[in-house]
Write a protein that holds these residues in place. Structure first.
Motif, PDB file in Angstrom:
ATOM      1  N   ASP A 119       0.872  -1.163  -0.022  1.00 21.36           N
ATOM      2  CA  ASP A 119      -0.017   0.084   0.102  1.00 21.36           C
ATOM      3  C   ASP A 119       0.887   1.278  -0.077  1.00 21.36           C
ATOM      4  N   GLY A 120       0.405   2.205  -0.623  1.00 19.85           N
ATOM      5  CA  GLY A 120       1.226   3.491  -0.841  1.00 19.85           C
ATOM      6  C   GLY A 120       2.611   3.470  -1.659  1.00 19.85           C
ATOM      7  N   ALA A 121       3.353   4.374  -1.641  1.00 19.63           N
ATOM      8  CA  ALA A 121       4.589   4.545  -2.621  1.00 19.63           C
ATOM      9  C   ALA A 121       5.672   4.924  -1.677  1.00 19.63           C
ATOM     10  N   CYS A 170       8.004   8.375   2.074  1.00 19.83           N
ATOM     11  CA  CYS A 170       6.713   8.193   1.466  1.00 19.83           C
ATOM     12  C   CYS A 170       6.378   9.348   0.407  1.00 19.83           C
ATOM     13  N   THR A 171       5.935   8.691  -0.791  1.00 18.21           N
ATOM     14  CA  THR A 171       5.800   9.468  -1.937  1.00 18.21           C
ATOM     15  C   THR A 171       4.452   9.590  -2.423  1.00 18.21           C
ATOM     16  N   SER A 172       3.803   8.454  -1.975  1.00 19.67           N
ATOM     17  CA  SER A 172       1.946   8.392  -2.038  1.00 19.67           C
ATOM     18  C   SER A 172       1.472   7.616  -0.709  1.00 19.67           C
ATOM     19  N   THR A 198       8.688  11.243  11.118  1.00 18.31           N
ATOM     20  CA  THR A 198       7.978  12.487  11.075  1.00 18.31           C
ATOM     21  C   THR A 198       6.706  12.344  11.806  1.00 18.31           C
ATOM     22  N   LYS A 199       6.035  10.934  11.978  1.00 20.39           N
ATOM     23  CA  LYS A 199       4.938  10.589  12.555  1.00 20.39           C
ATOM     24  C   LYS A 199       5.091  10.239  13.861  1.00 20.39           C
ATOM     25  N   GLY A 253       2.306   5.534   9.741  1.00 21.68           N
ATOM     26  CA  GLY A 253       3.407   6.185   9.385  1.00 21.68           C
ATOM     27  C   GLY A 253       3.801   6.844   7.932  1.00 21.68           C
ATOM     28  N   GLY A 254       2.691   6.195   7.190  1.00 25.06           N
ATOM     29  CA  GLY A 254       2.516   6.647   5.807  1.00 25.06           C
ATOM     30  C   GLY A 254       1.458   7.359   5.327  1.00 25.06           C
ATOM     31  N   ASP A 255       0.930   8.230   6.042  1.00 27.48           N
ATOM     32  CA  ASP A 255      -0.320   9.103   5.678  1.00 27.48           C
ATOM     33  C   ASP A 255      -0.227  10.453   5.272  1.00 27.48           C
ATOM     34  N   SER A 256       1.223  10.648   5.164  1.00 20.99           N
ATOM     35  CA  SER A 256       1.386  12.003   4.304  1.00 20.99           C
ATOM     36  C   SER A 256       2.730  11.838   3.453  1.00 20.99           C
TER      37      SER A 256
END
Length: 371
Positions: A62-64, A87-89, A132-133, A221-224
């Motif tokens: 999930d995510g990029a 995180c890029t997506s 960051t998170k 940790g990948g929400d932004s």
């Protein structure tokens, strides 16, 4: 003359200048915890794969994310590199989704833990992390031989600030590890967990793997796309105390990594880096033997290659000529070496020899025995 009589007792209090890093060698079960070795290079939009620092597998669906080796490190701790997850997506899908960093360990290196007996040792995981998170994160151990797991939570308190974490896991007296080169123990640091992994009760003691109990409480940790995670100084050792990080020599750490992946030649390291001395076995067919610097984990490591037009060349009695991008392995594979097979675009004389080299900075040939 011979010395006779009893020797006087030596008090440890009289010994000076000796630190834990000098005396407690071979404590760290993990490899490349300081993130110094990076044979493959960084990866943009990484999937479930190895990239950036060696031995650390990025796992996600999930995510990029981009993964890389960086020089962002905690000050004054002796580290020069860290593993970066950028995180890029964004991630955040509900269900069977995850983002985590793993290291997979073979059973041959785990027998000293005495798992499956009344003497099973606790394991202490320590590491430096910057994210960051903020919030609750999960670290997990999984016994892949016995389908069991144990998870513990920890807290990142300050955004974009290095923090050292220490987590102790009880030993498992009921289930051991297979004594072979297959994957036995998986160490995981979660970044994001979908609802399939968070809907139960966190498995804080060894239990049969239940996905819902694996990462309960894990923040996203990948929400932004502003989120970054850095990790270094990762150590897993027997006992209930986190000792000072075991800094190994570069040569020692590289050799340990090469049991699982060996980059034979890499065009980015040196102009026209050598592949090997090749012999012409038949028209347009060239072979060379590759001897690995260490015995690899399995007898048939897979071929890793980055190929393209005019990526490989041969210097022989016929002058320089291009080799095809159809790099392959031949017979006689083993954990100690392989035959490489390449073909050329010109007629050659059977029995002649030539010098094969990389003709493009992007070209690579390696061997993969990861789990």
């Amino acid at each position: 003359d011979k010395l006779t009589g009893a020797l006087p007792a030596i008090s440890g209090a009289s010994l000076t200048g000796i630190t834990s890093s000098d005396t407690l060698s071979n404590r760290n079960i993990l490899i490349n915890g300081a993130m110094r070795i990076r044979q493959r290079g960084d990866v943009t939009n990484a999937g479930n794969e190895y990239g950036g620092p060696d031995r650390w597998r990025f796992a996600k669906n999930d995510g990029a994310f981009n993964i890389s080796q960086t020089d962002t490190v905690p000050a004054g701790q002796g580290f020069k590199n860290s593993y970066k997850i950028d995180c890029t997506s964004t991630s955040g899908a509900s269900g069977n989704y995850y983002v985590k960093l793993e290291q997979r360990l073979e059973g041959l290196d785990l027998q000293r833990l005495k798992y499956g007996s009344s003497n099973a040792q606790s394991l202490t995981l320590s590491f430096w992390i910057r994210s960051t998170k903020t919030g609750t994160y999960i670290a997990t151990l999984r016994n892949e031989d016995q389908n069991k797991h144990i998870s513990k939570s920890y807290t990142i308190s300050s955004s974009n600030t290095w923090e050292k974490k220490t987590i102790t896991f009880a030993g498992d007296t009921a289930a051991g590890f297979d004594n072979d080169s297959g994957e036995s123990l998986r160490v995981g640091l979660w970044i994001f967990a979908g609802s399939d992994y968070t809907s139960g009760t966190l498995a804080t003691s060894w239990a049969t793997v239940t996905a819902a109990n694996e990462a309960v409480g894990q923040v996203n940790g990948g929400d932004s796309t502003s989120n970054d995670v850095y990790v270094t100084g990762v150590q897993l050792e027997p006992g209930t105390t986190a000792t000072e990080f075991e800094h190994r020599s570069y040569a020692d750490e590289l050799a340990r990594c090469q049991r699982y992946f060996y980059m034979h030649c890499d065009g980015s390291r040196h102009n026209e880096e050598m592949i090997g001395i090749m012999s012409s076995y038949a028209t347009n067919q060239w072979y060379c033997g590759v001897h690995f610097p260490v015995t690899m984990r399995i007898g048939t490591p897979s071929l890793y290659k980055v190929v393209g037009t005019d990526y490989f060349a041969l210097m022989s009695g016929n002058g320089d000529q291009d080799l095809s991008d159809n790099v392959a392995t031949s017979a006689h594979e083993s954990a100690n070496g392989y035959f490489l097979h390449l073909s050329d675009d010109a007629t050659n004389t059977t029995g002649h020899a030539g010098f094969a080299y990389l003709a493009n900075s992007a070209a690579r040939i390696g061997f993969d025995a990861e789990m």
